[in-house]
Design an enzyme around this catalytic site. Structure first.
Site, mmCIF file in Angstrom:
data_model
loop_
_atom_site.group_PDB
_atom_site.id
_atom_site.type_symbol
_atom_site.label_atom_id
_atom_site.label_comp_id
_atom_site.label_asym_id
_atom_site.label_seq_id
_atom_site.Cartn_x
_atom_site.Cartn_y
_atom_site.Cartn_z
ATOM 1 N N GLU A 169 39.283 20.193 7.974
ATOM 2 C CA GLU A 169 39.737 19.494 6.758
ATOM 3 C C GLU A 169 38.591 18.757 6.084
ATOM 4 O OE1 GLU A 169 43.046 17.695 8.998
ATOM 5 O OE2 GLU A 169 44.319 18.353 7.342
ATOM 6 N N GLU B 89 46.510 22.404 14.785
ATOM 7 C CA GLU B 89 47.435 21.280 14.933
ATOM 8 C C GLU B 89 48.809 21.693 15.465
ATOM 9 O OE1 GLU B 89 45.237 21.544 12.551
ATOM 10 O OE2 GLU B 89 44.468 19.592 11.905
HETATM 11 C C1 3H9 Z 1 43.855 16.840 14.073
HETATM 12 O O1 3H9 Z 1 42.715 17.104 13.813
HETATM 13 C C2 3H9 Z 1 44.799 16.158 13.122
HETATM 14 C C3 3H9 Z 1 44.322 16.121 11.719
HETATM 15 O O2 3H9 Z 1 44.737 17.293 11.029
HETATM 16 C C4 3H9 Z 1 44.932 15.008 10.918
HETATM 17 C C5 3H9 Z 1 44.571 13.633 11.292
HETATM 18 C C6 3H9 Z 1 45.126 12.599 10.337
HETATM 19 N N1 3H9 Z 1 39.990 14.612 20.528
HETATM 20 O O3 3H9 Z 1 38.232 21.629 25.729
HETATM 21 P P1 3H9 Z 1 37.027 21.091 26.391
HETATM 22 C C7 3H9 Z 1 37.608 16.462 24.674
HETATM 23 S S1 3H9 Z 1 44.481 17.186 15.614
HETATM 24 C C8 3H9 Z 1 39.618 13.978 21.650
HETATM 25 O O4 3H9 Z 1 37.036 20.979 27.879
HETATM 26 P P2 3H9 Z 1 35.529 23.365 25.463
HETATM 27 C C9 3H9 Z 1 38.359 17.043 25.843
HETATM 28 O O5 3H9 Z 1 39.452 16.231 26.196
HETATM 29 C C10 3H9 Z 1 43.109 17.853 16.523
HETATM 30 N N2 3H9 Z 1 39.015 14.608 22.684
HETATM 31 O O6 3H9 Z 1 35.695 21.866 25.945
HETATM 32 C C11 3H9 Z 1 37.267 17.092 26.900
HETATM 33 O O7 3H9 Z 1 37.124 15.795 27.389
HETATM 34 P P3 3H9 Z 1 36.836 15.495 28.936
HETATM 35 C C12 3H9 Z 1 42.903 19.276 16.205
HETATM 36 C C13 3H9 Z 1 38.783 15.909 22.549
HETATM 37 O O8 3H9 Z 1 34.095 23.537 25.191
HETATM 38 C C14 3H9 Z 1 36.024 17.422 26.097
HETATM 39 O O9 3H9 Z 1 36.329 17.062 24.739
HETATM 40 N N3 3H9 Z 1 41.840 19.796 17.030
HETATM 41 C C15 3H9 Z 1 39.158 16.635 21.405
HETATM 42 O O10 3H9 Z 1 36.222 24.291 26.375
HETATM 43 C C16 3H9 Z 1 35.630 18.878 26.139
HETATM 44 O O11 3H9 Z 1 36.753 19.659 25.753
HETATM 45 C C17 3H9 Z 1 42.077 20.461 18.171
HETATM 46 O O12 3H9 Z 1 43.189 20.679 18.554
HETATM 47 C C18 3H9 Z 1 39.788 15.919 20.353
HETATM 48 N N4 3H9 Z 1 40.154 16.515 19.196
HETATM 49 O O13 3H9 Z 1 36.331 23.450 24.077
HETATM 50 C C19 3H9 Z 1 40.853 20.937 18.915
HETATM 51 N N5 3H9 Z 1 38.815 17.939 21.569
HETATM 52 O O14 3H9 Z 1 35.491 16.092 29.175
HETATM 53 C C20 3H9 Z 1 40.956 20.567 20.355
HETATM 54 C C21 3H9 Z 1 38.227 18.019 22.787
HETATM 55 O O15 3H9 Z 1 36.891 14.009 29.026
HETATM 56 N N6 3H9 Z 1 39.801 20.906 21.122
HETATM 57 N N7 3H9 Z 1 38.202 16.814 23.372
HETATM 58 O O16 3H9 Z 1 37.932 16.196 29.681
HETATM 59 C C22 3H9 Z 1 39.488 22.164 21.512
HETATM 60 O O17 3H9 Z 1 40.120 23.131 21.133
HETATM 61 C C23 3H9 Z 1 38.360 22.318 22.482
HETATM 62 O O18 3H9 Z 1 38.177 21.096 23.123
HETATM 63 C C24 3H9 Z 1 37.004 22.780 21.878
HETATM 64 C C25 3H9 Z 1 35.911 22.716 22.988
HETATM 65 C C26 3H9 Z 1 37.143 24.212 21.371
HETATM 66 C C27 3H9 Z 1 36.579 21.871 20.765
#
Ligand code: 3H9
Length: 654
Positions: free
Chosen positions: A114, A134
């Site tokens: 976004e 999301e």
């Molecule tokens: C959103 O954006 C809402 C908005 O539209 C509106 C707002 C108003 N936040 O997965 P990994 C942490 S909703 C906090 O093992 P990878 C994760 O917990 C969000 N923490 O690595 C982990 O921590 P720890 C929409 C986050 O390389 C560490 O990062 N976005 C977030 O396999 C490593 O993560 C998503 O849904 C976060 N957003 O994959 C994306 N993301 O080491 C969610 C990750 O302490 N994330 N962490 O356990 C992913 O899909 C994967 O984490 C990503 C990396 C592909 C980025």
């Protein structure tokens, strides 16, 4: 002449440097640059300076490390909203008085995408990807995504991205018009800076294919099964075609805030963090896995073939062994068919296809497994067969190689005890079809060394599976809870519910299919054979429901025989009065007066049965955590993820 200023820190996650009239803002919030309050505040402060500076003519935003921005900080979701909000930030970006370009260096997900689309242009490297996942968190994009994306790219594709949560690779993003320029990593910032010194491009909303839009909508609604977020995502993308931008953004904000506090979003957040926690089991902290390069798989039936395909995909060299030439040929063909399918669907390119074919050796004798670092057996689930196989392997593979049994119901402690080096024996319980199902229960026997367990865990991770540690008990975590659930469903039959009522309650809860319909689809005879084997050891004091046995005695083996818990007319499932009468007779025999159950009561009883068994597994140390149990039931047994798993749903995390 170049002009440069030292880097300024606008918050502990945002820094900027001005060079040649361009402010380069870097978001640095490891590990994935999630948009925390500090990121939002820092961005606004940097923009304040850029807006009023006479020197700055353009702005570039990029992410530090390998991610652009992975979205809003999910950890902040349970807390009160603090200003500036992300919608305020994206609104500011979109309306900024100087050109702002996103230099997308890695994944731009959710709020990260976004931010990128609120900028006036996007330059991206080959490592970039875009997605709005999301809905997978029970949400809709809440910072303009549902309104700006369908104005930037064709609305049918925007609906697909927002409604399914799928991620686009850089080349797909370029083709879609999501990014303006794809460049080398090394040139990314220079290109973005150049673009920021030009006036923002005027954009016209692209046309879209209404029929395609309708088809995508139907697909999303069909798959949403009781989830609210995908429906809202569809509604908002439709609104983007009807309302002006500011009205659309208002609607989006309202819906986002409602969903943010919904049970569905809480459950899916629980699943998100459960998966991350499961990756780092406390038991394996500090334990180094063996270096596994060559995998052996004994048995190339459905299960073995699926395991081999996963291993080839992960880049392992694989030795597959079958006893007879015929079985080896059939297994090999099955594997080739799956690889062909992957090639045709584009999941595998020609080079990968050829490489995977070459990485597989098919052998007719166990001796060929000598170089294997880890051997997984997927042979007939019989103790003697498996024990003899491992005893033979003791003489073939080196002493440090690991032996993994894929047994579902045998005791791996006993299999290990039958070998020379029991410490190297573990369980790796795959689910069928093994090249598709993510779950693998990694079983630590009472003999297993931690290194052997860590190696099985690391291999499962490399296979892109979801490994969950389990101790040894009948059926490990998953089948043990599933048995409790099945038993309770059969008690419910005797107590007054009919199969279709139980199935309807389960489907209403979010299961893709009710339990009895699943039984009929899978066939009833294997479980019957198992029950017959166990009959001698069954405690006669325990309540036992014999209706399933009676169905099998009548030759009703499920859908393939046209009769099972239901009757099937031209494949259509119907209530069968014969089964209703069998159930009534079972009630009469036990003097049970049937009660009527609401669907909520049925759901509650089944949930409680699962939770009680889950608690037992926790008390006995078979499962390490309640969240592991939830992941097993979601990924192996169809428990709806938007309910968070049986432990979450029954309040274990309240
Ligand atoms: C959103 O954006 C809402 C908005 O539209 C509106 C707002 C108003 N936040 O997965 P990994 C942490 S909703 C906090 O093992 P990878 C994760 O917990 C969000 N923490 O690595 C982990 O921590 P720890 C929409 C986050 O390389 C560490 O990062 N976005 C977030 O396999 C490593 O993560 C998503 O849904 C976060 N957003 O994959 C994306 N993301 O080491 C969610 C990750 O302490 N994330 N962490 O356990 C992913 O899909 C994967 O984490 C990503 C990396 C592909 C980025």
């Amino acid at each position: 002449m170049t002009s440069s200023h030292p880097s300024t820190e606008f918050s502990d996650t945002i820094s900027a440097i001005v060079e040649n009239h361009v402010m380069l803002i870097t978001i640095n919030n490891p590990p994935v640059n999630a948009i925390s309050a500090s990121v939002r505040q820092g961005l606004m402060a940097a923009l304040d300076q850029a807006a009023t500076s006479d020197i700055i003519q353009g702005v570039v935003i990029t992410g530090a490390g390998s991610t652009f921005v992975a979205g809003a900080d999910i950890k902040e979701f349970g807390q009160p909203v603090t200003e500036p909000t992300l919608p305020q930030v994206t609104e500011r970006l979109a309306n900024f008085n100087k050109t702002i370009i996103a230099a997308v260096n890695g994944a731009a997900l959710g709020g990260g995408a976004e931010i990128a689309i609120a900028c006036h242009g996007r330059v991206a490297s080959g490592k970039s990807s875009f997605g709005m996942p999301e809905v997978k968190l029970g949400l809709v994009p809440g910072a303009g995504g549902t309104q700006r994306l369908p104005r930037l790219i064709a609305a049918d594709l925007a609906l697909d991205i927002i409604g399914t949560g799928r991620t686009l690779k850089s080349t797909e993003s370029l083709a879609a018009g999501l990014i303006d320029e794809l460049t080398d990593e090394d040139n990314l910032i220079v290109c973005a800076k150049n673009a920021s010194l030009k006036p923002a491009a005027k954009r016209v909303t692209p046309h879209y294919d209404a029929q395609k839009f309708a088809n995508i909508k139907t697909g999303i609604l069909r798959k949403s099964r009781g989830q609210n977020a995908p429906l809202k995502a569809v509604e908002l993308v439709e609104l983007s075609q009807q309302l002006d931008l500011s009205q659309g953004l208002g609607q989006e904000r309202q819906i986002f805030l409602q969903l943010r506090d919904s049970d569905e979003a809480k459950a899916l957040r629980h699943v998100f963090f459960a998966e991350r926690t499961a990756k780092k089991p406390a038991m394996l902290e500090g334990v180094s896995p063996e270096d596994i390069k060559i995998l052996g798989v004994v048995g190339m039936g459905l299960m073995g073939s699926g395991i081999i395909v996963s291993a080839l995909n992960a880049g392992y060299q694989v030795i597959g062994v079958e006893q007879t030439e015929e079985a080896a040929l059939a297994g090999h063909q099955r594997i080739l068919n799956i690889l062909e399918k992957n090639l045709q669907s584009g999941r595998l390119n020609r080079e990968g296809f050829e490489r995977q074919k070459k990485a597989l050796i098919i052998a007719g004798t166990l001796e060929s497994l000598a170089p294997a670092d880890l051997v997984i057996e997927a042979v007939f689930d019989d103790f003697d067969v498996k024990a003899k196989l491992f005893q033979a392997l003791d003489q073939i593979v080196r002493a440090s190689a690991i032996l993994a049994t894929n047994t579902s119901y045998l005791n791996p402690n006993d299999i290990a005890a039958a070998t020379i080096y029991p410490q190297r024996v573990i369980g790796m319980h795959f689910f069928s079809p093994a090249h598709i199902m993510r779950l693998v229960e990694v079983i630590h026997t009472s003999h297993s060394s931690l290194e052997a367990v860590a190696s099985g865990f690391a291999v499962a991770n490399k296979l892109k599976k979801l490994p969950i540690l389990s101790g040894v008990t009948e059926g490990f975590i998953g089948n043990s809870i599933f048995s409790a659930y099945r038993r309770e469903a059969e008690f419910l039959l005797e107590d007054g519910a009919l199969p279709h009522e139980i199935d309807a309650a389960l489907e209403d809860y979010g299961f893709a299919m009710g339990l009895f319909a699943v039984y009929d689809m899978a066939g009833l005879e294997i479980a019957w054979a198992k029950r017959k084997r166990e009959a001698l050891n069954r405690d006669p004091q325990l309540r036992y429901v014999k209706i399933a046995d009676q169905l099998c005695e009548l030759g009703r083996f499920g859908q393939k025989s046209g009769l099972g818990w239901y009757q099937y007319t031209q494949g259509k499932r119907e209530i069968d009065p014969v089964v209703t009468e069998l159930i009534a007779a079972a009630r009469r025999e036990k003097n049970i007066t049937p009660q009527s159950f609401t669907k909520e009561q049925i759901q509650e009883r089944l949930l409680q049965a699962m939770q009680a068994q889950g608690n037992l597994l926790l008390q006995t140390g078979i499962a390490a955590s309640a969240s592991d149990i939830d992941l097993v039931m979601i990924n192996g047994y169809g428990f709806p993820s938007h309910k968070g798993g049986p432990m979450f749903a029954s309040g274990a995390f309240d």
